[in-house]
Design an enzyme around this catalytic site. Structure first.
Site, PDB file in Angstrom:
ATOM      1  N   GLU A  34       1.406   3.620   3.119  1.00  0.00           N
ATOM      2  CA  GLU A  34       2.155   3.125   4.401  1.00  0.00           C
ATOM      3  C   GLU A  34       3.845   3.402   4.289  1.00  0.00           C
ATOM      4  O   GLU A  34       4.443   2.360   3.976  1.00  0.00           O
ATOM      5  CB  GLU A  34       1.736   1.733   4.510  1.00  0.00           C
ATOM      6  CG  GLU A  34       0.358   1.538   4.157  1.00  0.00           C
ATOM      7  CD  GLU A  34      -0.358   0.257   4.255  1.00  0.00           C
ATOM      8  OE1 GLU A  34       0.377  -0.613   4.690  1.00  0.00           O
ATOM      9  OE2 GLU A  34      -1.838   0.245   4.332  1.00  0.00           O
TER      10      GLU A  34
ATOM     11  N   HIS B 295       3.393  -3.171   6.903  1.00  0.00           N
ATOM     12  CA  HIS B 295       2.470  -2.312   6.461  1.00  0.00           C
ATOM     13  C   HIS B 295       2.183  -1.445   7.811  1.00  0.00           C
ATOM     14  O   HIS B 295       2.896  -1.364   8.738  1.00  0.00           O
ATOM     15  CB  HIS B 295       0.963  -2.973   6.371  1.00  0.00           C
ATOM     16  CG  HIS B 295       0.950  -3.713   5.372  1.00  0.00           C
ATOM     17  ND1 HIS B 295      -0.129  -3.651   4.280  1.00  0.00           N
ATOM     18  CD2 HIS B 295       1.623  -4.901   4.694  1.00  0.00           C
ATOM     19  CE1 HIS B 295       0.219  -4.411   3.392  1.00  0.00           C
ATOM     20  NE2 HIS B 295       0.712  -5.468   3.781  1.00  0.00           N
TER      21      HIS B 295
ATOM     22  N   HIS C 119       0.896  -1.199   0.150  1.00  0.00           N
ATOM     23  CA  HIS C 119       0.177   0.163  -0.025  1.00  0.00           C
ATOM     24  C   HIS C 119       0.841   1.061   0.061  1.00  0.00           C
ATOM     25  O   HIS C 119       1.748   1.491   0.960  1.00  0.00           O
ATOM     26  CB  HIS C 119      -0.816  -0.148   1.162  1.00  0.00           C
ATOM     27  CG  HIS C 119      -1.929  -1.050   1.248  1.00  0.00           C
ATOM     28  ND1 HIS C 119      -2.059  -2.093   2.376  1.00  0.00           N
ATOM     29  CD2 HIS C 119      -2.616  -1.627   0.087  1.00  0.00           C
ATOM     30  CE1 HIS C 119      -2.922  -3.204   2.060  1.00  0.00           C
ATOM     31  NE2 HIS C 119      -3.268  -2.675   0.642  1.00  0.00           N
TER      32      HIS C 119
ATOM     33  N   GLU D 251       1.762  -5.029  10.928  1.00  0.00           N
ATOM     34  CA  GLU D 251       1.437  -3.547  11.057  1.00  0.00           C
ATOM     35  C   GLU D 251       2.318  -2.858  12.048  1.00  0.00           C
ATOM     36  O   GLU D 251       2.161  -3.353  13.059  1.00  0.00           O
ATOM     37  CB  GLU D 251      -0.287  -3.370  11.422  1.00  0.00           C
ATOM     38  CG  GLU D 251      -1.146  -4.163  10.743  1.00  0.00           C
ATOM     39  CD  GLU D 251      -1.529  -3.620   9.261  1.00  0.00           C
ATOM     40  OE1 GLU D 251      -0.967  -2.455   8.973  1.00  0.00           O
ATOM     41  OE2 GLU D 251      -2.068  -4.179   8.337  1.00  0.00           O
TER      42      GLU D 251
HETATM   43  O1  LIG Z   1      -6.005  -0.304   8.574  1.00  0.00           O
HETATM   44  C1  LIG Z   1      -6.289  -0.756   7.689  1.00  0.00           C
HETATM   45  O2  LIG Z   1      -7.492  -0.663   7.634  1.00  0.00           O
HETATM   46  C2  LIG Z   1      -5.641  -1.619   6.503  1.00  0.00           C
HETATM   47  C3  LIG Z   1      -4.311  -1.886   6.960  1.00  0.00           C
HETATM   48  C4  LIG Z   1      -3.675  -2.901   5.797  1.00  0.00           C
HETATM   49  O3  LIG Z   1      -3.221  -2.509   4.909  1.00  0.00           O
HETATM   50  N1  LIG Z   1      -3.927  -4.278   6.335  1.00  0.00           N
HETATM   51  C5  LIG Z   1      -3.691  -5.526   5.473  1.00  0.00           C
HETATM   52  C6  LIG Z   1      -3.867  -6.675   6.235  1.00  0.00           C
HETATM   53  C7  LIG Z   1      -3.414  -7.696   5.325  1.00  0.00           C
HETATM   54  C8  LIG Z   1      -4.004  -9.057   5.858  1.00  0.00           C
HETATM   55  O4  LIG Z   1      -5.124  -9.357   6.495  1.00  0.00           O
HETATM   56  O5  LIG Z   1      -2.892 -10.059   5.810  1.00  0.00           O
HETATM   57  C9  LIG Z   1      -4.680  -5.154   4.334  1.00  0.00           C
HETATM   58  O6  LIG Z   1      -5.839  -4.856   4.395  1.00  0.00           O
HETATM   59  O7  LIG Z   1      -4.281  -5.491   3.155  1.00  0.00           O
HETATM   60 ZN   LIG Z   2      -1.343  -1.867   4.125  1.00  0.00          ZN
END
Ligand SMILES: O=C(O)CCC(=O)N[C@@H](CCC(=O)O)C(=O)O
Ligand SMILES: [Zn+2]
Length: 346
Positions: free
Chosen positions: A64, A161, A61, A225
Site C-alpha cells: 500500500e 492504507h 501492509h 484508506e
Molecule cells: O482493501 C482491503 O480489502 C484491505 C484494506 C486494508 O488493509 N484495510 C485495513 C482496515 C483495518 C481496520 O479495519 O481498521 C485492514 O484490513 O487491515
Molecule cells: Zn491496508
C-alpha cells in the site's frame, strides 16, 4: 547532522528491512531518533510540554505504497528544514520486508496481530514468532514508549492504507470502536480536510493497529484508506495532496476548525456485520472486482461456504473489504449501513 542518506528514510528502511541500529542526531530545530528499521521519532527542540503527540504509520501492509511515499516526503521536508514541527511525531513504516516484495504481508497479516494477538496460536507454518508477530510486539512497544515520553494531553494515530478494490467512496476512514465514548467533531473535520468524508464506525473491538492505539492509549486513532493499492512510483500524488497538507499542518501546529462540523458533509456508516471465512471453500457471491460500498438488496447473495448461502439481511447493506483469500477464521467481508453520529458527539 543527518545520518539518513539523501534524506530518504524509506530507502534506508528498505535497505535494512529487518533491523536498523538505534541512533540519534539533531539539527537546530529538531531531534531525530531512529528506534528501529522504519521507526523514526522527531521532536521539536526547545519545548518540553506538548498539547498533542502524533503517530503516523503507513506500510502496515507492504504493497500500500501511496501513503508510504507521502510519509517519506513529509520526513524529507523536516530533514531539509522546509518545515518546522510544533509537535512530536513518531513515524512508522510498518512492514519493510513486505514492502520489498510488494506484498500485503510476508507470512501473516500484521494488521490482525495487535492487542497482543501476536501471542496467540501459530501461523500457517506452525510458527509462534514469525517476523510479523515480532514486529507487532515491537510496534506496540514503540507506540507505548512514544506516548509515555510526551505524556501529552492529547494523543492521535493515523494509520494510512490503500484499499485492494475500487471504491464507490475513494477515500474512507475506519473509526475504531470506542464503546460509549462520544465521537469527536475535531477528528471528523481533520478527516474532511484530508478529503476523507466517508467514515465507518466500528461496533466492536478489533486486533488492528488503530484499535490498539485507541483502546490501550486512548488515542484518537483511525485506519484511513486513501485510495487504491499501486506499486512504488505508480501513484498519482495529486490525489493525496489534501491528506499530506493536513498532516503537515497538524505536525506544525495548525489545527482544523471543529466548529465547521456538519454531519451533512459526511457519509456516516456503521458496521452491520462482519462475515468470517469459516471454511476453505468460502467464495464471494459477486464479481471479485465489485467496488467497496456497493449495495445489495435483502436476499441477494454475498458469499457461499460449506454448502450455505450468505445473503444480505437488509436492503442497502453495502460490502467493504471483500477478500475470499483471507485465512480461515478471519474477516472476509464487512457490511455497512447508514447511520448518524448526532446523538453522541463532542
Ligand atoms: O482493501 C482491503 O480489502 C484491505 C484494506 C486494508 O488493509 N484495510 C485495513 C482496515 C483495518 C481496520 O479495519 O481498521 C485492514 O484490513 O487491515
Ligand atoms: Zn491496508
Amino acid at each position: 547532522m543527518t545520518n539518513i542518506k539523501n534524506n530518504d528514510f524509506l530507502a534506508l528502511t528498505r535497505q535494512h528491512e529487518n533491523h536498523l541500529p538505534a541512533s540519534r542526531f539533531e539539527d537546530n530545530k529538531h531531534s531525530f531518533e531512529i528506534w528501529d528499521t522504519g521507526v523514526l521519532q522527531v521532536s521539536p527542540i526547545g519545548a518540553s510540554k506538548f498539547d498533542l503527540a502524533i503517530v503516523l504509520s503507513a506500510g502496515i501492509h507492504g504493497n500500500e505504497t501511496a501513503p508510504i511515499e507521502m510519509i517519506n516526503e513529509l520526513i524529507k521536508e523536516i530533514l531539509t528544514k522546509e518545515i518546522t514541527l510544533k509537535r512530536p511525531v513518531l513515524f512508522i513504516f510498518g512492514n519493510p520486508p513486505s514492502m520489498n516484495i510488494n506484498k500485503r504481508f510476508v507470512i501473516e497479516n500484521l494488521n490482525r496481530l495487535f492487542c497482543s494477538t501476536y501471542l496467540n496460536g501459530v501461523d500457517i507454518n506452525g510458527d509462534r514468532t514469525n517476523l510479523e508477530r515480532q514486529r507487532a510486539e515491537k510496534l506496540e512497544g514503540y507506540v507505548a514508549r512514544f506516548y509515555q515520553t510526551y505524556d501529552s494531553e492529547n494523543k492521535c494515530h493515523y494509520d494510512l492504507h490503500t484499499a485492494i478494490k475500487d471504491s464507490v467512496h475513494e477515500k474512507f476512514a475506519v473509526y475504531p470502536y470506542i464503546g460509549n465514548s462520544p465521537w469527536k467533531t475535531q477528528q471528523f473535520e481533520l478527516l474532511r480536510a484530508m478529503d476523507v468524508t466517508t467514515v465507518m464506525l466500528m461496533q466492536k473491538p478489533a486486533t488492528t493497529f488503530s484499535y490498539h492505539s485507541s483502546s490501550v492509549h486512548g488515542a484518537d486513532s483511525f485506519t484511513i484508506e486513501l485510495g487504491k493499492v499501486r506499486g512504488f512510483g505508480e501513484n498519482d500524488k495529486s490525489k493525496f495532496e489534501k491528506a499530506k497538507v493536513t498532516l503537515r499542518n497538524l505536525m506544525c501546529g495548525i489545527d482544523v476548525d471543529k466548529t465547521l462540523f456538519d454531519e451533512a458533509n459526511f457519509v456516516m456508516l456503521k458496521v452491520h456485520r462482519s462475515i468470517t471465512k469459516n471454511y476453505g471453500d468460502f467464495e464471494l457471491g459477486f464479481d471479485d472486482q465489485l467496488a467497496n460500498f456497493s449495495e445489495f438488496k435483502e436476499g441477494e447473495l454475498l458469499a457461499k461456504e460449506n454448502g450455505d448461502d450468505i445473503v444480505a439481511e437488509i436492503d442497502g447493506e453495502a460490502i467493504v473489504f471483500p477478500n475470499a483469500a483471507v485465512e480461515i477464521g478471519q474477516r472476509a467481508i464487512l457490511t455497512v449501513v447508514p447511520t448518524s453520529v448526532s446523538k453522541s458527539i463532542i
